[in-house]
Design an enzyme around this catalytic site. Sequence first.
Site, PDB file in Angstrom:
ATOM      1  N   HIS A  18      -8.846  10.633  -0.187  1.00 21.34           N
ATOM      2  CA  HIS A  18      -8.026   9.427  -0.216  1.00 21.34           C
ATOM      3  C   HIS A  18      -6.803   9.622   0.667  1.00 21.34           C
ATOM      4  CE1 HIS A  18      -5.486   6.156  -2.000  1.00 21.34           C
ATOM      5  NE2 HIS A  18      -6.646   5.531  -1.918  1.00 21.34           N
TER       6      HIS A  18
ATOM      7  N   LYS B  29      -4.710  10.234   4.133  1.00 22.66           N
ATOM      8  CA  LYS B  29      -4.840   9.730   5.499  1.00 22.66           C
ATOM      9  C   LYS B  29      -4.054  10.649   6.427  1.00 22.66           C
ATOM     10  CE  LYS B  29      -4.991   5.956   2.646  1.00 22.66           C
ATOM     11  NZ  LYS B  29      -5.923   6.277   1.595  1.00 22.66           N
TER      12      LYS B  29
ATOM     13  N   HIS C  81       0.804  -1.216   0.000  1.00 21.08           N
ATOM     14  CA  HIS C  81       0.000   0.000   0.000  1.00 21.08           C
ATOM     15  C   HIS C  81       0.840   1.270   0.000  1.00 21.08           C
ATOM     16  CE1 HIS C  81      -3.610   2.385   1.541  1.00 21.08           C
ATOM     17  NE2 HIS C  81      -4.063   1.733   0.477  1.00 21.08           N
TER      18      HIS C  81
ATOM     19  N   LYS D  80       2.950   4.415  -1.079  1.00 20.25           N
ATOM     20  CA  LYS D  80       2.927   5.296  -2.243  1.00 20.25           C
ATOM     21  C   LYS D  80       4.119   6.246  -2.132  1.00 20.25           C
ATOM     22  CE  LYS D  80      -1.883   4.602  -1.612  1.00 20.25           C
ATOM     23  NZ  LYS D  80      -1.880   3.239  -2.116  1.00 20.25           N
TER      24      LYS D  80
END
Length: 533
Positions: free
Chosen positions: A412, A414, A157, A159
């Site tokens: 999107h 966090k 996950h 990025k």
Amino acid sequence: MPEKRKSEAFRAASNHWAKRFKSQAKQGPDGTQDGKNSQDSTPVSTSSTKIPSPIKLLYNPSYSEDELSAVNADTVRIRDLIGAADLKETYQFNFNVDLTFFLSFLHPDFKKEKRKILFITGSKLLDRDYEETYAIEKDYNISEVQAKLPSRFGTHHTKMMINFSKDQSAEIIIMSCNLTKLDFGGLTQMIWRSGKLFYGDTTSSKGSQFKSDLLAYLHSYSKPQIDILAMTLQSYSFQGIDVDLIASSPGSYNTNDEEKHFGYGSLLDACKRNNLLVDNRDKSCHYNILAQTSAISYPFATEKWSTAGVFTHLLCPMLFSKNSEFHLLAPGKQSLRQHQAEHNYTPSIVFPTVGEVASSNMGFASGQAIHFDYSRSFVHRNYYEQAIKPYLKKWNSTPTNSSTGREHVMPHVKLYMCDNGDNWESIRWCYMGSHNLSKQAWGSRKGNKFVNDDPSRYEVNSYELGVLLTPKPGTQMKPSYLSDSGSEYGVTYLRMPFALPPAAYSKDDIPWSGHVSYGELMDSKGYTYNLSH
């Protein structure tokens, strides 16, 4: 990404969504609603120097030309990140990659000179048996690494971009977005950039720690190509970096060991280094702690009818463990309420309502990036009632006299934050990155049963990455919004995509879930959303 190249999970998600839309809108001659393109991704130049911010919003083009310069203040575009003429090679760590979308933003010389691209993902990206990706492989110097995932629930996950330029500089970019058109053109995202790094020594404590943690994270892949990348970065100076790296990598860890910790152990270590842990049993002030994510997964532990949430029962007690031993809270709402009363704090979970998703720039389509199943089983329902519902806050919390520019652009990004006991006038610390509210991301004891409250031994299943921002000594960090343009000595302004303090859900609000039907409710594009039977 071509349909054949989508992972099974992504392909299932696509089918899942295709069945749920029913259009009530008129179609224009070009096939779009009322003749308008609802997701124009043509780059538009935007700039702002009024609000210095360690992390920036990503450019969002889902507004009219007149609105763009205002709502996209203090943003960057994907072309700003990978489109430079002197970009020599790039390493792209991500979860979901649309190859043709990504490649379209590279400078023409990058393709012409066959400069290097390495993708690091959790599933196969290139396929020599498929015509389109085979053609891409011939035209570009492109390769890939598949990360090892020990669990079917684990994901790659992270990025991150690591770019090298012809002037021998390197830049590290940690962000919240997939490399897709939806993520860059339809959702709220944020990034942190290291700025240009050059060869040299690193003597600053923050820079040295960040470098050590990044190299340890890269080596955790146990892949030769990524080990070579780590060796290359070893020669660079990280002197100017003043944030902490928060990383997750699959494995078993013990917070009592001296070895490198990932998952919540990484956050705990950073909080200890920066003296961020709080006790507050003297109730000298009332703290606020906040989690804003785009996904909430299964509870990390259960006991009979009670459930324990990653944020409420793990992270909150960890962050309020100064001068005391860190213990997990027992499942159920009573343990959490008692802990809140003892340490005098309020947790908040910022998550979009159904109404916010429906009225957003992308309508129900943006819901495919927002995940929370609270109705599947009694465990899901109990988790929602005990550890989520009492703390829910809206995404669109902006007062009528101000704007963040992202009220109708679903998240999107966090963010995890704590204030200084001043109702969000200032920010004690802020995390930005890829970690959602899941035990796979942050870590937990193996299994779902609550055995005891010892958090020292835990397992992580996913790769995640983010940065922890703290104010420099003698300064403050304050939230800033689109309407703010002032400056203040000794203050770092943190550009926020939602307002603080966030607004609570009304009695009629419910959190968005892709697993629920919404009847005749129409979104901003004239669609309804209902489950197929």
